[in-house]
Design an enzyme around this catalytic site. Structure first.
Site, mmCIF file in Angstrom:
data_model
loop_
_atom_site.group_PDB
_atom_site.id
_atom_site.type_symbol
_atom_site.label_atom_id
_atom_site.label_comp_id
_atom_site.label_asym_id
_atom_site.label_seq_id
_atom_site.Cartn_x
_atom_site.Cartn_y
_atom_site.Cartn_z
ATOM 1 N N HIS A 477 8.752 0.727 7.703
ATOM 2 C CA HIS A 477 8.702 -0.725 7.469
ATOM 3 C C HIS A 477 9.996 -1.399 7.631
ATOM 4 O O HIS A 477 10.466 -2.188 8.279
ATOM 5 C CB HIS A 477 7.956 -1.024 6.377
ATOM 6 C CG HIS A 477 7.756 -2.567 6.078
ATOM 7 N ND1 HIS A 477 8.829 -3.204 5.310
ATOM 8 C CD2 HIS A 477 7.061 -3.627 6.692
ATOM 9 C CE1 HIS A 477 8.558 -4.664 5.333
ATOM 10 N NE2 HIS A 477 7.386 -4.930 5.910
ATOM 11 N N CYS A 869 28.825 -30.275 24.697
ATOM 12 C CA CYS A 869 29.828 -29.444 23.993
ATOM 13 C C CYS A 869 29.598 -29.268 22.512
ATOM 14 O O CYS A 869 30.067 -29.393 21.663
ATOM 15 C CB CYS A 869 31.358 -29.990 24.063
ATOM 16 S SG CYS A 869 31.706 -31.628 23.671
HETATM 17 C C1 PEP Z 1 29.422 -33.549 19.290
HETATM 18 O O1 PEP Z 1 29.352 -34.892 18.550
HETATM 19 O O2 PEP Z 1 28.414 -33.071 19.614
HETATM 20 C C2 PEP Z 1 30.824 -33.066 19.292
HETATM 21 C C3 PEP Z 1 31.103 -32.077 19.963
HETATM 22 O O3 PEP Z 1 31.878 -33.592 18.470
HETATM 23 P P1 PEP Z 1 31.907 -33.479 17.073
HETATM 24 O O4 PEP Z 1 30.982 -32.351 16.440
HETATM 25 O O5 PEP Z 1 33.424 -32.919 16.818
HETATM 26 O O6 PEP Z 1 31.890 -34.836 16.466
#
Ligand code: PEP
Ligand code: MG
Length: 914
Positions: A477, A869
């Site tokens: 397990h 991002c």
């Molecule tokens: C976001 O807001 O997705 C971004 C990448 O910027 P931060 O996280 O720095 O606000």
């Protein structure tokens, strides 16, 4: 009467003709186990006959408050009669009884999480009938006592320990070490004792159907046994550990489990009988060698329970009584791999030399093994590269980046066990799951040390950094669960004599005694255990991972019916940039410049924000220009001719200022100590300014592009630093840096228009100053719903769009990204108001905004580059949605997520091409 088919047969009829009704593709109906039992029958493999009750029946039964759907019990009854005909034996027959197993089997494998009952159908009469047939009293009483024990525990909820204690006592009295050595007389007595325990601990009011002459009796009617067992298996779908397992593995709660009722094959009929679990390849390393354990004269549960130490599967052929079965098993391994084109996990039983297959499924494996197997199978011509890439779970790659021991010299090994799940862990020893949860909750890393884990230990295993057991094999397990979780695990450390009650371990062959709270280090890759803390390091990307990722890159970067899918990194220092290049990042998608204002630079930015003195402010700006330019020089050089998207300063400025409360305390202390009046006045003035900058909603306040209009010197300085760093590299070093400027938190077209003009002006000035041509695109970060709604207008003034999905999630939901995850999102998840944490996996509403904005942006600029991002850029599921639904060109994520993103991006591309 409902005409939904609730029961599917598998196996042969009286003449041995296959009457199987299901197949491997029916796992949502028959569960994984039922579907694959049917498939094995279709392949002509030896599978004891049986039938499967569908998952939908479980859902209907539970949904109606544990009430059977109309006609279902009749259908089960008919299937039971049919099975009796096919097997030529009847349940409960006093001359030649049929016994069955009743096993759960959900659409997704949930090893050990739900219930199983073996030897069902035994009662006092059937036991005698079985003795007549087998002439083997030992086997029969052993089977009967196992059945009472299992039925009582699993179906009636009687404490399993009561039976274990009775067994232990029996062994002591008989002077034997293992259950198998008990005499048939001992076992017969145990049957009676177990019935007594049952009688004493099952309540008559809960089970009036079991009351005979005013007393609760162990049920003698096989039909009652069967119905209760099936109901218990249905019920186990909702037991705590199964629910927790599903939550961790993202398995929906509304699938239900199927129930497989199957004629028993007996692994406990003497030395020509055995039971085992095996994989067609090594699930830890992926090596193409058979892998598994078996136990002679035992039943299935004994192997996983770790009650007796198992033997490696390779040794099976060396027992003459098992040699034929070992040969058959090898042939079946080959058939299964060729058919499923994957590494398979199987359970089998050998009954007096004859091999029976009880289960097969695609085997769980470590990330290392997943890569190795996929690559080997491409080379063996079993699968193509695309299938190989599709098969690797991107989330599992994390395992490869798991810590390892970081020592130049070999560590001082205290003990060795089996390398059950890779990665190293260091932590305080705890001996129970509750202690693991408690200490981990206090922020202390722990290693869970157990004789063997059981399914109730799941929460402790989740909380612990690593798991060590003194017993059990690599298919125990602890090993199976740890591998699935990606947690380091060393099992079978036999030198560890654990006394969980006293909370200590004596290490055999040494005078070492480890106690709760002592630090221990384990390495699940090698099986080594070390006393004390060994420094850890992360793994490098090499070999197999590189191969798979290079195949993934070929796929994601090929044009296809849409565009390639790129992977960038979020990095704001050269070290992270360098690391990410090693992981295969193509560019920097987000350089958060405010991170460059921390440490000793904080004071400089503070004097810019807080000072009334123009000269002082200018001096601060000049220093910032110098240090920022130096940073950019290093970053651009590291990234060479790859894009580097630099975001202008973003967060609320007070994040750079002192906390007003600590400043107040400092002033009060200085006052009490009689500090000079000017010093106090200066500090008070500073406090007034800081207080003056306070906002009720800083996340919705003076931040992002808004800062650039309140403090216009800041973007001028930043763009100058970016442009001049690029100019210097072009002019003095002949390099070709490619910086881009990104404006954060834009909501108005006019903000972008003005920012672009400011940026272009500075860039032109710098180009003229250094005598070089500078081409620095200026893009917009879309992180507010208004910006998405107006993306066509904004895009006219932007060279690219990049979605900050962290802020976009915050502002679309109105959920504070700083608080929601600790305050109410867990409750939302628990109450199923939300399926996922939207800050981890992109929400469909947010995704729709991204999709719409991309479409609007490209309506004015067809070639517009659009990226993401936010944190979602490193989440495999989001990566797929962002490409397949929203059509973005790239994701940008933290360095350690880059390999994960490359693979997930390829899988998104494959889905698009399918
Ligand atoms: C976001 O807001 O997705 C971004 C990448 O910027 P931060 O996280 O720095 O606000
Ligand atoms: Mg943001």
């Amino acid at each position: 009467m409902n005409d939904e088919k609730r029961v599917y047969r598998f196996g042969g009829d009286e003449q041995g003709r296959d009457v199987t009704e299901g197949s491997a593709s029916m796992n949502y109906v028959l569960g994984g186990k039922g579907a694959n039992l049917a498939e094995m029958c279709r392949l002509g493999l030896p599978v004891p006959g049986g039938f499967t009750i569908t998952c939908q029946t479980c859902v209907a039964y539970s949904g109606a408050g544990d009430v059977w759907p109309l006609g279902a019990l009749d259908e089960i009854d008919e299937a039971t009669r049919d099975l009796e005909r096919r097997m030529g034996r009847k349940l409960g027959d006093p001359d030649d009884p049929l016994l069955v197993s009743v096993r759960s089997g959900a659409p997704f494998s949930m090893p050990g999480m739900m219930d199983t009952v073996l030897n069902l159908g035994l009662n006092d009469e059937a036991a005698r009938g079985l003795i007549k047939q087998t002439q083997d009293e030992h086997f029969v009483w052993d089977s009967y006592r196992r059945f009472i024990q299992m039925f009582s525990d699993v179906v009636m909820g009687v404490d399993a320990e009561l039976f274990e204690n009775a067994l232990t006592e029996k062994r002591l009295v008989a002077g034997v070490k293992s259950d198998a050595e008990l005499s048939s007389g001992d076992l017969f007595e145990l049957v009676e004792e177990f019935k007594g325990i049952f009688q004493e601990h099952v309540s008559a009011s809960d089970h009036p159907e079991l009351v005979v002459d005013g007393k609760v009796m162990f049920p003698q009617d096989p039909a009652v046994q069967l119905r209760l067992a099936i109901e218990a298996v249905f019920g186990s779908w909702m037991n705590e550990r199964a629910c927790l397992y599903r939550k961790r593995n993202g398995i929906p709660d509304d699938l239900g489990t199927a129930v497989n009722v199957q004629a028993m094959a007996y692994g406990n009929k003497g030395d020509s009988s055995a039971t085992g679990v095996a994989f067609t390849r090594d699930p830890a390393s992926g090596e193409n060698v058979r892998y598994g354990d078996f136990l002679i004269n035992a039943q299935g549960e004994d192997v996983v329970a770790g009650i007796r130490n198992t033997q490696p599967i390779q040794e099976m052929g060396s027992y003459p009584a098992l040699a034929d079965a070992a040969r058959d098993l090898e042939r079946i391994f080959q058939i299964l791999e060729a058919h499923y084109r994957d590494m398979m996990d199987i359970e089998f039983t050998i009954e007096q030399g004859k091999l029976w297959m009880l289960q097969t499924r695609v085997g769980k494996r470590t990330a290392t093994a997943a890569l190795r197997i996929a690559i080997d199978m491409v080379e063996e011509g079993l699968i193509d590269r695309e299938t190989a890439v599709r098969r690797i779970d991107p989330a599992q790659l994390d395992q490869l980046l798991h810590p390892q021991f970081n020592t130049h010299t070999a560590p001082d090994v205290l003990a060795r066990g089996l390398n059950a799940s890779p990665g190293a862990a260091v932590g305080e020893i705890v001996f129970s799951s509750d202690d693991a949860v408690r200490r981990a909750g206090e922020g202390v890393p722990v290693v869970l040390v157990r004789w063997e884990t059981n399914p109730d230990d799941l929460k402790g295993m989740v909380a612990a950094e690593g798991i060590l057991t003194s017993h059990g094999g690599k298919t125990s397990h602890a090993a199976v669960i740890a591998r699935g979780m990606g947690a380091p695990c060393v099992c079978g450390v036999e030198a560890f004599r654990i006394d969980a009650a006293a909370k200590e371990v004596h290490v055999e062959g040494t005078d070492v005694v480890l106690r709760e709270g002592d630090i221990i280090s384990i390495d699940g890759t090698t099986g080594i255990v070390v006393a004390g803390a060994v420094p850890l390091k992360r793994a490098e990307l090499t070999g197999d991972l590189e191969t798979i990722l290079s195949w993934a890159d070929e796929i994601r970067l090929q044009p296809g019916s849409t565009h390639p899918y790129h992977v960038r990194v979020n990095a704001d220092n050269p070290e992270d940039a360098e690391l990410a290049l090693g992981f295969g990042a193509e560019a920097i998608g987000l350089c958060r410049t405010e991170h460059m204002f921390l440490g000793d630079r904080k004071e400089i930015i503070q004097s810019f924000i807080l000072s009334d003195d123009e000269q002082e402010r200018q001096a601060a700006l000049d220093s910032l220009l110098t240090v920022q330019r130096r940073d950019f020089l290093k970053m651009f050089k590291t990234m060479d001719d790859r894009d580097v998207v630099v975001r202008l300063i973003d967060p609320p400025l007070h994040e750079f200022l002192d906390d007003p409360r600590s400043l107040e305390v400092r002033i009060a202390r200085l006052e009490a100590a009689g500090a000079p009046a000017e010093e106090l006045e200066a500090l008070k003035a500073r406090l007034r300014r800081i207080d003056g900058m306070a906002e009720m909603n800083p996340m919705l306040g003076l931040r992002g592009v808004r800062l650039s209009f309140v403090f216009p010197e800041l973007p001028l300085m930043q763009v100058r630093a970016i442009a001049s760093a690029a100019a210097l590299l072009i002019r003095d070093e002949g390099l070709a840096p490619k910086p881009e400027v990104m404006v954060p938190l834009v909501s108005l077209e006019s903000e972008q228009v003005q920012m672009r003009s400011i940026c272009e002006q500075v860039i032109d000035e710098v180009a003229a100053e250094y005598g070089v041509a500078l081409d620095i695109p200026v893009g917009t970060m879309l992180e507010l719903p208004r910006a998405c709604l107006m993306a066509d207008a904004i895009a006219q003034h932007a060279d690219f769009l990049c979605f900050g999905t962290n802020d976009l999630t915050q502002t679309t939901f109105g959920f504070s990204r700083d608080d929601a995850e600790s305050k109410f999102i867990p409750i939302y998840l628990h109450n199923k108001l939300l399926e996922r944490n939207p800050f981890e996996t992109i929400d469909e509403g947010v995704l729709e905004l991204v999709r719409m904005a991309v479409e609007k942006g490209r309506s004015v600029k067809p070639e517009l580059t659009c990226g993401v991002c936010g944190e979602h850029g490193g989440d495999p599921e989001s990566i797929k949605g962002l490409f397949n639904v929203a059509g973005v060109d790239y994701v940008s994520c933290s360095p350690y997520r880059v390999p994960v993103a490359r693979l997930a991006a390829a899988q998104a591309k494959l889905a698009e091409m399918a």
